[in-house]
Scaffold this active site. Structure first.
Site: not given
Length: 311
Positions: A150-153, A289
């Site tokens: 996902t874009r939860k970085t 991640h």
């Protein structure tokens, strides 16, 4: 097999896409330069102690994992005038304690780059390891669709984290807000309806940018598909609900074969098998991640002859 045990994670899941270094933007070298400057903004007191004598350091993998982050590690030491010789291929799974690489250069420079290089390698390898493990779980359960992150970085560290997903063999999903138009609840509420939001997105995104819509029910999914969405994310459905909704939508919209269904929300190593169904095209999760255990590495310089004599 224990789902959370990386020691059960073999190399047979490794994917050979070629050299992933070729994906990296030119500005990643400047990013690494900034990391080095952040770690040593003024005097290098420890470096003064060891001096410029040429040395050879050994990189050890202290916990089991998938090696990932090689180009970042290489660039840290390249900027410091050191060289790296790898004894494993990126994407390879290793057991502890493994000699992973040899790094050569002035002792001061080896230690100047040590922490930046190890932190990056440890985080990237941790993500690759978790990604590979979840991929193994879903493949063994018979799922043939896409497993994605996902874009939860982490802000400022997204490049490394997305790279780790790719080395682990999973899809990195959209990289940023410009990669794909994802319309979530806040977008829809602000615009007034799913239909209005999709039409506005298509007006600016054109034919080249895909539109994904997050939905909470079959009715919302129907509206999104009718409005022209390319991907519909069934968000936070329970395991039975996702299977029922996906099958129903696939049957009802059989003529819209280009529409992909994505399942997301709370998926982990422990529960992902419960959500698997072949009507879902994409399974996405931040658990591969976000808050992932690092793979532990250490960089060891040899003892000097003087310290051995003193003992």
């Amino acid at each position: 097999m224990s789902k959370s045990d990386p020691h059960q994670h073999p190399n047979d899941m490794a994917l050979d896409y070629g050299d992933l270094t070729h994906l990296l933007p030119t500005n990643y070298k400047q990013t690494i330069r900034n990391w080095l400057e952040e770690d040593c903004p003024s005097f290098d007191y420890g470096g003064f102690v060891v001096g410029e004598e040429e040395s050879v350091a050994t990189l050890y993998g202290k916990t089991a994992g998938v090696l990932a982050g090689v180009p970042f590690f290489n660039e840290v030491f390249a900027q410091l005038g050191c060289s790296v010789e790898w004894h494993l291929h990126e994407g390879e799974f290793f057991e502890p304690v493994k000699q992973v690489a040899t790094v050569r250069g002035p002792a001061r420079k080896l230690l100047l780059g040590e922490r930046v290089a190890l932190n990056t390698l440890a985080r990237c390898s941790g993500i690759a390891t978790r990604s590979r493990l979840m991929l193994r779980i879903v493949r063994k359960a018979g799922y043939q669709g896409i497993l994605a992150g996902t874009r939860k970085t982490t802000p400022g560290f997204r490049l490394v984290e997305k790279y780790g997903m790719l080395v682990g063999g999973v899809d990195a999903h959209r990289y940023d807000l410009s990669s794909m138009i994802m319309l979530k609840d806040n977008h829809i509420w602000s615009k007034g309806s799913i239909t209005k939001a999709v039409h506005a997105a298509r007006a600016v995104g054109g034919f080249a940018v895909k539109i994904e819509v997050e939905v909470q029910s079959e009715a919302e999914a129907d509206e999104a598909i009718a409005a022209g969405a390319d991907i519909v994310m069934l968000d936070n459905f329970d395991s039975d609900g996702i299977k029922i909704a996906a099958k129903s939508l696939k049957n009802r919209w059989a003529g819209k074969s280009h529409v992909l269904l994505e399942c997301s929300g709370g998926l982990t190593l422990d529960n992902v098998e419960n959500y698997i169904c072949q009507d879902i095209d994409i399974i996405s999760t931040s658990s591969i991640h976000q808050s992932v255990q690092h793979v532990d590495f250490s960089l060891k310089l040899p003892r000097s002859s003087s310290s051995t004599q003193q003992e």
